[in-house]
Design an enzyme around this catalytic site. Sequence first.
Site, short mmCIF file in Angstrom:
data_model
loop_
_atom_site.label_atom_id
_atom_site.label_comp_id
_atom_site.label_asym_id
_atom_site.label_seq_id
_atom_site.Cartn_x
_atom_site.Cartn_y
_atom_site.Cartn_z
N SER A 152 0.86 -1.19 0.00
CA SER A 152 0.00 0.00 0.00
C SER A 152 0.90 1.23 0.00
O SER A 152 2.06 1.15 0.43
CB SER A 152 -0.86 0.00 1.26
N TYR A 165 -2.43 -1.33 10.38
CA TYR A 165 -2.39 -1.44 8.92
C TYR A 165 -1.07 -0.85 8.39
O TYR A 165 -0.37 -1.48 7.60
CB TYR A 165 -3.59 -0.71 8.32
P1 NAD Z 1 -11.07 -6.16 -0.39
O1 NAD Z 1 -11.63 -6.02 0.98
O2 NAD Z 1 -12.01 -6.29 -1.54
O3 NAD Z 1 -10.07 -7.40 -0.48
C1 NAD Z 1 -9.45 -8.00 0.62
C2 NAD Z 1 -9.64 -9.49 0.46
O4 NAD Z 1 -8.91 -10.19 1.48
C3 NAD Z 1 -11.12 -9.90 0.61
O5 NAD Z 1 -11.47 -10.74 -0.46
C4 NAD Z 1 -11.15 -10.65 1.93
O6 NAD Z 1 -12.13 -11.66 1.98
C5 NAD Z 1 -9.75 -11.23 1.95
N1 NAD Z 1 -9.32 -11.61 3.30
C6 NAD Z 1 -9.44 -10.88 4.44
N2 NAD Z 1 -8.99 -11.59 5.48
C7 NAD Z 1 -8.58 -12.79 4.98
C8 NAD Z 1 -8.01 -13.94 5.56
N3 NAD Z 1 -7.78 -14.01 6.87
N4 NAD Z 1 -7.71 -14.99 4.76
C9 NAD Z 1 -7.94 -14.93 3.43
N5 NAD Z 1 -8.49 -13.85 2.82
C10 NAD Z 1 -8.79 -12.81 3.60
O7 NAD Z 1 -10.11 -4.91 -0.59
P2 NAD Z 1 -8.95 -4.66 -1.67
O8 NAD Z 1 -8.83 -3.22 -1.78
O9 NAD Z 1 -9.16 -5.46 -2.89
O10 NAD Z 1 -7.67 -5.18 -0.87
C11 NAD Z 1 -6.73 -6.08 -1.42
C12 NAD Z 1 -5.34 -5.73 -0.94
O11 NAD Z 1 -4.99 -4.44 -1.47
C13 NAD Z 1 -5.21 -5.60 0.58
O12 NAD Z 1 -3.99 -6.19 1.00
C14 NAD Z 1 -5.19 -4.11 0.80
O13 NAD Z 1 -4.48 -3.74 1.97
C15 NAD Z 1 -4.46 -3.64 -0.46
N6 NAD Z 1 -4.66 -2.24 -0.77
C16 NAD Z 1 -5.88 -1.75 -1.13
C17 NAD Z 1 -6.02 -0.40 -1.41
C18 NAD Z 1 -7.33 0.20 -1.80
O14 NAD Z 1 -7.42 1.46 -1.85
N7 NAD Z 1 -8.36 -0.55 -2.11
C19 NAD Z 1 -4.92 0.44 -1.33
C20 NAD Z 1 -3.70 -0.08 -0.95
C21 NAD Z 1 -3.58 -1.43 -0.69
#
Ligand code: NAD
Length: 269
Positions: A152, A165
């Site tokens: 991130s 986080y």
């Molecule tokens: P999201 O909530 O759609 O995806 C997160 C996924 O992780 C979900 O499918 C959830 O079910 C899964 N998950 C959570 N806990 C889990 C566990 N214990 N075991 C297995 N799966 C688990 O959100 P996203 O934005 O797609 O996030 C994906 C990644 O991207 C994350 O690591 C997040 O930190 C990172 N990220 C997202 C953003 C953003 O703005 N959306 C920015 C920076 C980083």
Amino acid sequence: MKGLSGKTALITGASSGIGQAIAIRLAQEGCNVAINYRKGLEEAQDTEEMAMQQACGQAEECGVRSLLIQGDVSQEEDILKMMSTVVEQFGGLDILVNNAGIQTESPSHEISADAFDKVLSVNLRGAFLCAREAIKQFLADQKPGTIINISSVHEIIPRPSYLSYSISKGGMENLTKTLALEYAAQGIRVNAIAPGATITPINRDWVENPDKQAVVESHIPMGRAGTAEEMAAAVAFLASDDAAYITGQTLFIDGGLTLYADFREAWSA
Ligand code: NAD
């Protein structure tokens, strides 16, 4: 992209958002995809359907295969089971994408030890354990596998009220670099992407509120949030042979967020 066709990829947390887009994109590039989900079988099935549609179009079969794997990355036994299922079903593993992630909001002085541990156990410990098992497999098979961690912008930007986080993503930078250095000689590459504000369910609070979204986007030099597909494209590149000489790097994909919009105009002499 070069060298992806016929490879096997495991994507954690692939039932939604960025993970879902990565599974679809890698299938489109010809990879067999193992779609991990914690809960929400239906969404995982949607991912699988879209991935196979992208891979095969109207054809019933096209050589690309998919697999749904339930498992919680904060549980070591789930990870071991997940890895052995992938190897059993696909005959090995080439690409691991550590995508699963959670966040919780709280003033730092009020975070309980349990709440702190929960975020670290998914975002950082889970990524480590999956990487450990993937590397064991790469070494056993003498394969130049690759790992892509989904970090991130908060890997480098402190995020008040999201301490666990921020720490998890800061730790992920070192996880990426240390593993990259340790296994470079075996041809194993470890990289990360660092998304900026991306339209996915984790951000439903502002994604579903145009006023809040406008505030978020006002901080982004390019003036808009990113899409999960834009993140997936970078993952496909890093996983491919087009990135064969890249290891230990975090690629920031953030519309310029880490250039800091406040500095667009000079505010000091
Ligand atoms: P999201 O909530 O759609 O995806 C997160 C996924 O992780 C979900 O499918 C959830 O079910 C899964 N998950 C959570 N806990 C889990 C566990 N214990 N075991 C297995 N799966 C688990 O959100 P996203 O934005 O797609 O996030 C994906 C990644 O991207 C994350 O690591 C997040 O930190 C990172 N990220 C997202 C953003 C953003 O703005 N959306 C920015 C920076 C980083």
